[in-house]
Design an enzyme around this catalytic site. Sequence first.
Site, PDB file in Angstrom:
ATOM      1  N   LYS A  94       7.379  -7.112  42.322  1.00 23.31           N
ATOM      2  CA  LYS A  94       8.321  -7.130  41.185  1.00 23.31           C
ATOM      3  C   LYS A  94       7.817  -8.091  40.109  1.00 23.31           C
ATOM      4  O   LYS A  94       7.557  -9.262  40.374  1.00 23.31           O
ATOM      5  CB  LYS A  94       9.707  -7.563  41.672  1.00 23.31           C
ATOM      6  N   ASP A 143      14.437 -12.490  33.482  1.00 24.36           N
ATOM      7  CA  ASP A 143      15.630 -11.727  33.835  1.00 24.36           C
ATOM      8  C   ASP A 143      16.866 -12.416  33.268  1.00 24.36           C
ATOM      9  O   ASP A 143      17.417 -13.342  33.867  1.00 24.36           O
ATOM     10  CB  ASP A 143      15.730 -11.610  35.373  1.00 24.36           C
ATOM     11  N   LYS A 200      23.619 -12.926  32.762  1.00 24.74           N
ATOM     12  CA  LYS A 200      23.805 -14.037  33.701  1.00 24.74           C
ATOM     13  C   LYS A 200      24.418 -15.228  32.965  1.00 24.74           C
ATOM     14  O   LYS A 200      24.248 -15.358  31.753  1.00 24.74           O
ATOM     15  CB  LYS A 200      22.441 -14.472  34.266  1.00 24.74           C
ATOM     16  N   ASP A 248      11.030 -14.588  37.947  1.00 20.18           N
ATOM     17  CA  ASP A 248      11.399 -13.299  38.532  1.00 20.18           C
ATOM     18  C   ASP A 248      10.199 -12.336  38.644  1.00 20.18           C
ATOM     19  O   ASP A 248      10.366 -11.165  38.972  1.00 20.18           O
ATOM     20  CB  ASP A 248      12.551 -12.676  37.722  1.00 20.18           C
ATOM     21  N   ASP A 284      21.964  -6.121  35.777  1.00 23.79           N
ATOM     22  CA  ASP A 284      21.284  -7.252  36.415  1.00 23.79           C
ATOM     23  C   ASP A 284      20.637  -6.850  37.746  1.00 23.79           C
ATOM     24  O   ASP A 284      19.858  -7.617  38.302  1.00 23.79           O
ATOM     25  CB  ASP A 284      22.284  -8.398  36.619  1.00 23.79           C
ATOM     26  N   GLU A 289      18.183  -5.026  38.159  1.00 18.02           N
ATOM     27  CA  GLU A 289      17.063  -4.340  37.505  1.00 18.02           C
ATOM     28  C   GLU A 289      15.810  -4.254  38.379  1.00 18.02           C
ATOM     29  O   GLU A 289      14.975  -3.373  38.188  1.00 18.02           O
ATOM     30  CB  GLU A 289      16.706  -5.065  36.190  1.00 18.02           C
ATOM     31  N   ARG A 306      15.329  -3.466  41.560  1.00 17.03           N
ATOM     32  CA  ARG A 306      15.237  -2.232  42.345  1.00 17.03           C
ATOM     33  C   ARG A 306      14.936  -1.035  41.443  1.00 17.03           C
ATOM     34  O   ARG A 306      14.314  -0.068  41.877  1.00 17.03           O
ATOM     35  CB  ARG A 306      16.529  -2.040  43.150  1.00 17.03           C
TER      36      ARG A 306
HETATM   37  N1  BES Z   1      16.316 -11.692  39.978  1.00 11.38           N
HETATM   38  C1  BES Z   1      17.633 -11.566  40.506  1.00 11.38           C
HETATM   39  C2  BES Z   1      17.758 -12.111  41.915  1.00 11.38           C
HETATM   40  C3  BES Z   1      17.555 -13.591  42.136  1.00 11.38           C
HETATM   41  C4  BES Z   1      18.647 -14.422  42.285  1.00 11.38           C
HETATM   42  C5  BES Z   1      16.279 -14.113  42.255  1.00 11.38           C
HETATM   43  C6  BES Z   1      18.448 -15.777  42.504  1.00 11.38           C
HETATM   44  C7  BES Z   1      16.087 -15.476  42.469  1.00 11.38           C
HETATM   45  C8  BES Z   1      17.175 -16.300  42.606  1.00 11.38           C
HETATM   46  C9  BES Z   1      18.034 -10.098  40.542  1.00 11.38           C
HETATM   47  O1  BES Z   1      17.502  -9.292  39.539  1.00 11.38           O
HETATM   48  C10 BES Z   1      19.506 -10.028  40.411  1.00 11.38           C
HETATM   49  O2  BES Z   1      20.005 -10.387  39.381  1.00 11.38           O
HETATM   50  N2  BES Z   1      20.191  -9.549  41.450  1.00 11.38           N
HETATM   51  C11 BES Z   1      21.604  -9.418  41.461  1.00 11.38           C
HETATM   52  C12 BES Z   1      21.956  -8.063  42.023  1.00 11.38           C
HETATM   53  C13 BES Z   1      23.412  -7.681  41.863  1.00 11.38           C
HETATM   54  C14 BES Z   1      23.761  -7.489  40.407  1.00 11.38           C
HETATM   55  C15 BES Z   1      23.661  -6.411  42.636  1.00 11.38           C
HETATM   56  C16 BES Z   1      22.191 -10.521  42.323  1.00 11.38           C
HETATM   57  O3  BES Z   1      21.605 -10.862  43.357  1.00 11.38           O
HETATM   58  O4  BES Z   1      23.236 -11.052  41.946  1.00 11.38           O
HETATM   59 ZN    ZN Z   2      15.710  -9.935  38.721  1.00 13.13          ZN
HETATM   60 MN    MN Z   3      18.693  -9.324  37.761  1.00 10.86          MN
END
Ligand code: BES
Ligand code: ZN
Ligand code: MN
Length: 502
Positions: free
Chosen positions: A265, A270, A277, A288, A347, A349, A351
């Site tokens: 990834k 992000d 966020k 990220d 968010d 994104e 996947r």
């Molecule tokens: N890049 C984030 C995940 C992340 C969180 C990485 C903390 C490192 C530290 C990812 O893109 C994300 O935002 N995931 C969301 C998914 C949700 C919206 C289903 C999450 O984990 O809140």
């Molecule tokens: Zn992310």
């Molecule tokens: Mn995200």
Amino acid sequence: MALSLSVRRDEPETVSGDALFQFLFEGETDLPAALSGADTRLNGAISELLSSGEAKGKLHEATTLHTSGALPTRRLLLLGAGKRDDLTPDRVSRLFGQAVRIANRKGWTTLIAGISTLSALPDAGSELLRAAVSGALVGMGRGDLYKTQEVKPDALETLILSGPNSDAWQADVDAGVTLGEAINFARELVTRPAADLTPTILAERARALGEEMGFETTILDKAALEEMGAGALLAVARGSVQEPRMIRLRYGAFPGKPTLGIVGKGITFDSGGLCIKNADNMLDMKTDMSGAAATLGAMKVIGALRPEVNVVAVCPITENMTGAAAYKPGDVVTALNGKTIEILNTDAEGRVVLADALTYAQQSGATHLVDLATLTGACVIALGHSCTGVMGGPQEWVERVIAAGNASGEPMWQLPLMDEYKEQIKSDIADVENSGGRPAGAQTGALLLREFVDDAIPWAHLDIAGTASASADTKYRAKGATGVGVRSLVRLAETMATDSPE
Ligand code: BES
Ligand code: ZN
Ligand code: MN
């Protein structure tokens, strides 16, 4: 300045420098053979330290003795290594990282490491030497790339590995340098702010690596992605003024050998997109792209060590931003393999972009897949910052990936992939939806990825959201990017080269 490493045939206590560094093992009150020469010269000072219980050999316990002319080094650094039988490559790495960090802090220029202990161990020197050298380089790595004031240059310039038999060590030392430099390369990419590591710049770094290593290198730009139909990656990229890229590096032309597909990834920032966020959660989101960084780091080692296995590395690279053209909740995007994804949360994104990258890796001939992604906060909650989450199938492949992780000091733990939870990513309007809500968030992320992997292809997903960065310095490594994944991927490729993967 880069650390210069060399190997010497001499007994370590005869080499001059600022400090001689040796291990002490826990529960051994008799003087270890490796220290007897030094102990004699020091009139039994080491024996006394041991018999008095002042040095116990506990892991990471550090004792410094001044040698007052009794040794050609001005100091002796004894590092507790825990129990001799528990000495893993990972421990050796960390101990060498600790030694160089102590040297830098104390202003030592030349460090002599006595490593007959390592080469005499049953599990053989090879693995341990590689670990020692890579650990020393990781210990040298620093996060203050942008400081212009009060910059403290590294004191340590030279690390000499010394002991008889050293002729046999050079190849392992070289491999250790390659591995350590690659881990630091990955860490450097992760440390770069998003403004300095845009998708274009990251793709150029990948191109330079590919050219240096002689890989077949393909960088797909926005027009090429449109032409091929990578609608998922393009949708995420729409909110940014930065153009996306898809990177592909290919190594190896070994007929009859499997092709390991590594997918990383690469979200260079992000923001969350329109489902933005908050400030706290956004703060570290330049990291990220840690999956892509680990992928490139591993390719750097694979290109140098040249194991007999084919590897194709694919990284989808883009920012996730809120620009006027940004993809929106409710949008339906068509991925490269034709499947449709309803966007519930912009968010989620990672996947979405990985969907196209997994497809592209399979189109590029991958017979086995591993993906690395800072995918979910849920995985951080489940496993914390020291353990990577693993999901996938079939079980033999997952176990093989976990074994590579354990053997290289990158702990991994498998989470289930419950078919029941597929309900959570069912869409009313499209084939799947991109967010399954909070329950089992790490699993629903992986289940979405599985929609883009052929059932016949072994696949393991590594959620490195917790392990890619460390929030505090440790004895052996500066805080910030860890380079997690590089060691495990290299190990996996090497084991695939030597035996059949299933
Ligand atoms: N890049 C984030 C995940 C992340 C969180 C990485 C903390 C490192 C530290 C990812 O893109 C994300 O935002 N995931 C969301 C998914 C949700 C919206 C289903 C999450 O984990 O809140
Ligand atoms: Zn992310
Ligand atoms: Mn995200």
